[in-house]
Design an enzyme around this catalytic site. Structure first.
Site, PDB file in Angstrom:
ATOM      1  N   GLU A  13      -5.652   8.778   5.957  1.00 36.74           N
ATOM      2  CA  GLU A  13      -6.956   9.440   5.910  1.00 36.74           C
ATOM      3  C   GLU A  13      -8.081   8.426   5.962  1.00 36.74           C
ATOM      4  OE1 GLU A  13     -10.547  11.244   3.870  1.00 36.74           O
ATOM      5  OE2 GLU A  13      -9.408   9.434   3.415  1.00 36.74           O
ATOM      6  N   GLU A  14      -7.886   7.290   5.306  1.00 37.15           N
ATOM      7  CA  GLU A  14      -8.960   6.305   5.198  1.00 37.15           C
ATOM      8  C   GLU A  14      -9.314   5.662   6.538  1.00 37.15           C
ATOM      9  OE1 GLU A  14     -10.758   6.116   2.771  1.00 37.15           O
ATOM     10  OE2 GLU A  14      -9.647   6.659   0.975  1.00 37.15           O
TER      11      GLU A  14
ATOM     12  N   ASP B 154      -8.739   7.282  -5.121  1.00 40.09           N
ATOM     13  CA  ASP B 154      -8.924   7.904  -3.812  1.00 40.09           C
ATOM     14  C   ASP B 154      -7.706   7.556  -2.961  1.00 40.09           C
ATOM     15  OD1 ASP B 154      -9.839   8.969  -1.445  1.00 40.09           O
ATOM     16  OD2 ASP B 154     -11.432   7.497  -1.149  1.00 40.09           O
TER      17      ASP B 154
ATOM     18  N   ASP C 178      -9.650  15.643  -3.001  1.00 42.06           N
ATOM     19  CA  ASP C 178     -10.070  14.317  -2.533  1.00 42.06           C
ATOM     20  C   ASP C 178     -11.537  14.052  -2.839  1.00 42.06           C
ATOM     21  OD1 ASP C 178      -9.780  11.850  -1.285  1.00 42.06           O
ATOM     22  OD2 ASP C 178     -10.061  12.641   0.739  1.00 42.06           O
TER      23      ASP C 178
ATOM     24  N   HIS D 132     -13.238   2.777  -3.291  1.00 42.67           N
ATOM     25  CA  HIS D 132     -13.037   1.799  -2.214  1.00 42.67           C
ATOM     26  C   HIS D 132     -13.333   0.365  -2.625  1.00 42.67           C
ATOM     27  CE1 HIS D 132     -13.346   4.925   1.301  1.00 42.67           C
ATOM     28  NE2 HIS D 132     -12.582   5.345   0.299  1.00 42.67           N
TER      29      HIS D 132
ATOM     30  N   ASP E 107      -2.684   7.056   1.512  1.00 43.84           N
ATOM     31  CA  ASP E 107      -3.194   5.708   1.778  1.00 43.84           C
ATOM     32  C   ASP E 107      -4.429   5.404   0.954  1.00 43.84           C
ATOM     33  OD1 ASP E 107      -4.733   7.574   3.362  1.00 43.84           O
ATOM     34  OD2 ASP E 107      -5.500   5.876   4.522  1.00 43.84           O
TER      35      ASP E 107
END
EC number: 3.4.11.4
Length: 407
Positions: A177-178, A143, A200, A382, A84
């Site tokens: 994960e986010e 990411d 990561d 992000h 994700d």
């Protein structure tokens, strides 16, 4: 190019929108993550030689195995990355490739945004390298699709070079994960390794085994609404209660004032009316005692306000999210020592610093698999200013190969 398929693989992955949804109650939180796993990653894993490739619809993990080709290499090592992407536009990702970057401003597509070394001095670390950026309208998704591409490329290299001896390898690509729930349903029994690494991290050399301990805080404020013209001694404004609560937290213990090992309280959302308001916070700290003290503090603030109000109008809900994995990993530093040794042999300087965040490894470590974090290359993650260096991604592939060959 050191690994022929690395760049194309990465570009293919980031063009798929796999943004997670914090409001979803399904696993994965978005259908696109499952589709990405089943239609793109699974066939590719099988094509490059991974065995027993299977998707678990209960937890959203796609897992494969590459058996050892040398029985004297007895360790079993896992590599994990998440599918994700973060809470930013991920539809129609259109990467730009900047060859031989020379320190100039990078215009992001036809948008009005640019990557300027004055605003982003980390760009100066990449002179002469190939950078992949956004077009200014989306995030990039390095990411953690850089991590996925690196793991896939390392496996492809090993299976294409059977003379290179390596240990048993497990690969896992997971969801969500986010939004902090990716590893909640992780099945340790389906991932039998001595230790693992999440791919990561950020810049070259990052090697991390300390994370925040994390809690989510929801505070509900119950007001009493009456006509403002006759409100004296009657109205209780829930929004004002929220302001009062926030002002009782230490003003300098916010993300914008903290770094290193300093923890914080972070207001992430505030909604409401005079009648009722709701504030959402995240609480972060590294040390267990400090983490617990922060939670006690918010409880005490609520109790004090309720005592002053004469009734319970400030309601606190606290939920722990994950814990500092140092507590587990420091009991056996084999994974860290091996990674340090491999990086140094590759002339990569290990950068061992705490993660001011968390990884899936935070939870997986407490499930019994020590899982530190290794760099994957992403910078400014992000958001629209995200970029990654192809050369850093190549070095991450080198590290993965080095780890399994040295085990």
């Amino acid at each position: 190019m050191k690994y022929d398929n690395l760049l194309d693989r990465f570009i293919k992955y980031v063009k798929v929108n796999t943004r997670s949804d914090p409001d979803s109650e399904t696993t994965p939180s978005t259908e696109s993550q499952e589709a990405f796993a089943l239609t793109i990653l699974k066939p590719e894993m099988e094509a490059i030689g991974l065995q027993d490739v299977h998707y678990n619809p209960v937890n959203g993990y796609l897992i494969g195995t590459l058996p050892a080709n040398n029985p004297t290499l007895t360790r079993k090592i896992g590599f994990i990355a998440h599918m994700d992407t973060a809470d930013f536009n991920a539809e129609n990702v259109n990467p730009q490739i900047i060859d031989n970057y020379q320190g100039e401003d990078i215009t992001l597509g036809s948008s009005n945004y640019k990557l300027d070394p004055k605003a982003f001095p980390n760009l100066n670390n990449y002179i002469g390298q190939t950078l992949i950026t956004t077009d200014g309208t989306t995030l990039l998704g390095a990411d953690d699709k850089s991590g996925i591409a690196e793991i896939m490329t390392a496996i492809e290299f090993l299976t294409s070079q059977p003379q290179i001896e390596h240990c048993d390898i497990k690969v896992a690509f997971g969801p969500d994960e986010e939004i902090g729930v990716g590893a909640d349903k992780f099945e340790v029994a389906d991932f039998e390794v001595d230790f693992a690494y999440t791919m990561d991290g950020g810049p070259l050399g990052e090697l991390q085994y300390e994370t925040f301990s994390a809690a989510a805080l929801e505070v509900t404020f119950l007001g009493r609404n009456v006509h403002p013209g006759t409100a004296k001694d009657q109205m209780i404004n829930a929004l004002q209660l929220a302001i009062d609560f926030h002002e009782k937290l230490p003003a300098k213990e916010r993300p914008e004032y903290t770094d290193g090992y300093q923890g914080f309280y972070h207001l992430t959302g505030l909604t409401g009316t005079v009648e009722e308001a709701r504030a959402s916070y995240i609480i972060r700290d590294f040390e267990e005692a400090s983490f617990e003290a922060r939670k006690v503090k918010v409880e005490n603030i609520a109790q004090s306000m309720n005592a002053q109000l004469g009734t319970k109008r400030v309601l606190v809900e606290l939920n722990d999210q994950y814990y500092n994995m140092k507590k587990v990993i420091e009991k056996d530093m084999t994974a860290i020592e091996l990674a340090k040794e491999v990086m140094e042999e590759l002339t990569i300087k290990p950068v061992i610093e705490p993660i001011r965040g968390g990884t899936d490894g935070s939870k997986i470590s407490f499930m019994g698999i020590p899982t530190p974090n290794i760099f994957a290359g992403g910078e400014n993650m992000h958001g629209r200013f995200e970029f990654v260096s192809l050369q850093t991604m190549e070095r991450a592939v080198d590290v993965i190969i080095g780890l399994v060959c040295k085990a």
